[in-house]
Design an enzyme around this catalytic site. Structure first.
Site, PDB file in Angstrom:
ATOM      1  CG  HIS A 266       7.676 -11.224   5.497  1.00 57.20           C
ATOM      2  ND1 HIS A 266       7.884 -12.511   5.075  1.00 57.20           N
ATOM      3  CD2 HIS A 266       7.135 -10.575   4.434  1.00 57.20           C
ATOM      4  CE1 HIS A 266       7.495 -12.645   3.820  1.00 57.20           C
ATOM      5  NE2 HIS A 266       7.039 -11.484   3.400  1.00 57.20           N
TER       6      HIS A 266
ATOM      7  CB  CYS B 293       5.912  -8.422   1.555  1.00 56.26           C
ATOM      8  SG  CYS B 293       4.399  -7.605   2.137  1.00 56.26           S
TER       9      CYS B 293
END
Length: 566
Positions: free
Chosen positions: A450, A469
């Protein structure tokens, strides 16, 4: 010629033929020896290795590694295949593997003093076959056999089947059947070549220690600078250890040429390339060459864990390098920096397939972050969530009831063991923790790629800042790279959609569903043959280096039982 004479001649020819048959080893003695050998070999193999037993049964127990010769003038011997196996095992070190793990001394002894009896020949045959199969399995799947979780590696290892490998042995011979198991990639070959160079450095005594305290700034004088030059000349950043220019008169001068070489060293080792010799830099400089060799061996091992059929179109993320490379067949790779998990929230190594993008995503906050970080602050600050463009909702659906945070006793949830019963969600916007785009490949780790509003963190050399992440350095470029075949979508439309601030899901066309490999490698060589090292932030090298230094238990039947769990 009389009939009696013809009879004598006929009998003589028959006798001569029988003698020649016996001398050639094709008579009853050889058949008996083969039977004895077969029975002894079956006893050596035991009952736990059906693929091996089947293999020898299908070839009527004809040996692979030893030669059965019971003729009058024959002598015990071994086969060309054994010589090829010995040659192959002698190259084990070049792959970061120990020759002793494949009984090299025993193989050489078998070759130099072939066994005379069928029983001894069977024992030698089985030992050689075990060595071959263990070596083949280590080439195919790597030496490390512990559970994946021990090394946070969840990419399935390449398959290995003993029956198939034995058929390949017959079809291709020893050398080719082994070489075909290795990674056939430029990355593996380049790292192997670099290993050879480090071996030469180790054999020559390694590199000198740079003994200094505090900081050495460019232009300063320090007694450690001559050692720094020698160190950099040995590892290749500096052409010569002899001081040049102004430093020729005063070798303690930290001159521009040495500074330039040292900044090159810093870049190769993943530390800030400011030219300042400080504590972290000295740790890198003084890390022994022998340990760098072990580090290379650990990363050759990891390359053997990767699938052999990596797709031409794929995304590769090296956690330890904080770097992403995206490949499309026929195009230049797309490169960009990434941010990965903190040491206490490590990003695992695994793979999955990209399925969709979310533009202007919501961020649904994990329970662990709520109870470990947010609840205590929300208890002290009634506007904590509104300041961060966050809402508290009763349940998971986006249209669930929005709750008033002030009605919640946050102190009850400021505990690592707490379980917050509702949902905290950050709305789309420039400050959203996921940034403007989320690249989704649903997986059991809840890890994805992301964007991030914290762009300044990409300037750091050490980029372990996330909760696991992976934040990407150029999400628009990555989106454009991915959206090659998804109708109506390209980088320009992505940017237009971002301006709307409306959450938009883009399901990818099949050709854009790229496999994503997230792996961990602390040593690699680039296309220009420059060797890079990275700090082992997750401490995953240590256990692997110990495993590779340890010996297999002496090659035994256990070594080639069922393929280990991966």
């Amino acid at each position: 010629m009389t009939g009696q004479t013809r009879t004598y001649i006929t009998r003589g020819l028959i006798a001569a033929l029988l003698l020649l048959t016996t001398l050639s080893g094709c008579g009853p003695d050889t058949q008996d020896a083969r039977k004895t050998f077969g029975a002894a070999l079956q006893a050596e193999i035991g009952e736990n290795h059906p693929p091996v037993t089947d293999y020898y049964s299908q070839r009527d127990f004809k040996p692979v590694w030893v030669s059965l010769d019971t003729s009058l003038f024959g002598s015990p011997s071994t086969t060309q295949a054994l010589e090829e196996l010995i040659d192959a095992v002698q190259q084990a070190d070049s792959h970061g593997l120990l020759q002793d793990n494949y009984s090299l001394d025993a193989l050489q002894a078998l070759h130099d003093a072939p066994p005379a009896s069928p029983e001894a020949a069977a024992a030698g045959e089985w030992r050689a076959m075990q060595s071959y199969l263990q070596y083949a399995q280590d080439f195919a799947q790597g030496r490390y056999s512990q559970a994946s979780a021990d090394n946070a590696w969840f990419i399935p290892k390449p398959p290995f089947d003993h029956g198939s490998q034995l058929r390949q042995l017959d079809d291709s011979g020893v050398s080719d059947s082994l070489q075909d198991l290795l990674p056939q990639t430029a990355e593996y070959r380049r790292l192997q070549r670099a290993r050879s160079n480090i071996v030469d450095i180790v054999d020559a005594g390694g590199w000198p220690t740079v003994d200094a305290e505090g900081l050495i700034q460019p232009g300063e004088h320090h007694a450690a600078i001559p050692d720094l030059r020698r160190r950099l000349s040995i590892s290749g950043e500096l052409d010569s250890a002899e001081p040049q220019g102004p430093a020729a008169e005063d070798p303690t001068l930290y001159d521009p040429q040495t500074v330039a070489a040292f900044t090159k060293f810093q870049r190769r080792h993943g530390i800030a390339d400011d030219g300042i010799v400080g504590q972290e830099a000295r740790q890198m400089l003084n890390y022994p060459a022998s340990k760098r060799l072990e580090q290379i061996d650990a990363n050759l091992e990891r390359l053997r864990w990767l699938p052999r059929d990596l797709a031409n179109d794929r995304i590769m993320v090296n956690i330890a390098a904080y770097w992403l490379v995206a490949y499309r067949d026929g195009e230049d790779p797309l490169n960009m920096p990434v941010i990965v998990g903190e040491e206490q929230n490590q990003t695992p190594a695994f793979h999955d397939t990209l399925e969709f993008l979310e533009i202007n995503p919501y961020w649904t906050v994990p329970n662990s972050i709520i109870v470990n970080e947010m609840a205590a602050e929300a208890a002290q600050n009634p506007t904590y969530f509104s300041e961060r463009n966050m809402v508290v909702q009763a349940d998971w659906p986006l249209d669930s009831e929005v709750l008033d945070p002030s009605d919640i006793d946050w102190d009850n949830y400021a505990d690592p063991d707490a379980n917050f019963p509702n949902v905290v969600r950050q709305l789309p916007g420039p400050d959203n923790a996921l940034g403007r785009i989320k690249f989704m490949f649903p997986n059991k780790f809840s890890i994805y790629l992301h964007d991030t509003p914290a762009r300044h963190l990409f300037e750091k050399a050490d980029r372990t800042f996330s909760h696991g992440c992976i934040r990407v350095g150029d999400p628009i470029a990555l989106a454009g790279f991915v959206l090659k075949n998804t109708d109506g979508w390209d980088a320009a439309r992505v940017e237009e959609t971002i301006e709307s601030r409306e959450m938009t899901r883009v399901d990818l066309a099949e050709a854009d569903r790229l496999p994503v490999y997230i792996y961990y490698s602390t040593a690699w060589v680039d296309e220009d043959d420059v060797l890079y090292f990275r700090p082992d932030r997750y401490q995953r090298d240590a256990s692997l280096m110990l495993t590779l230094k340890a010996r297999h238990s002496p090659v035994s039947s256990d070594a080639i039982s069922a393929t280990p769990d991966i």
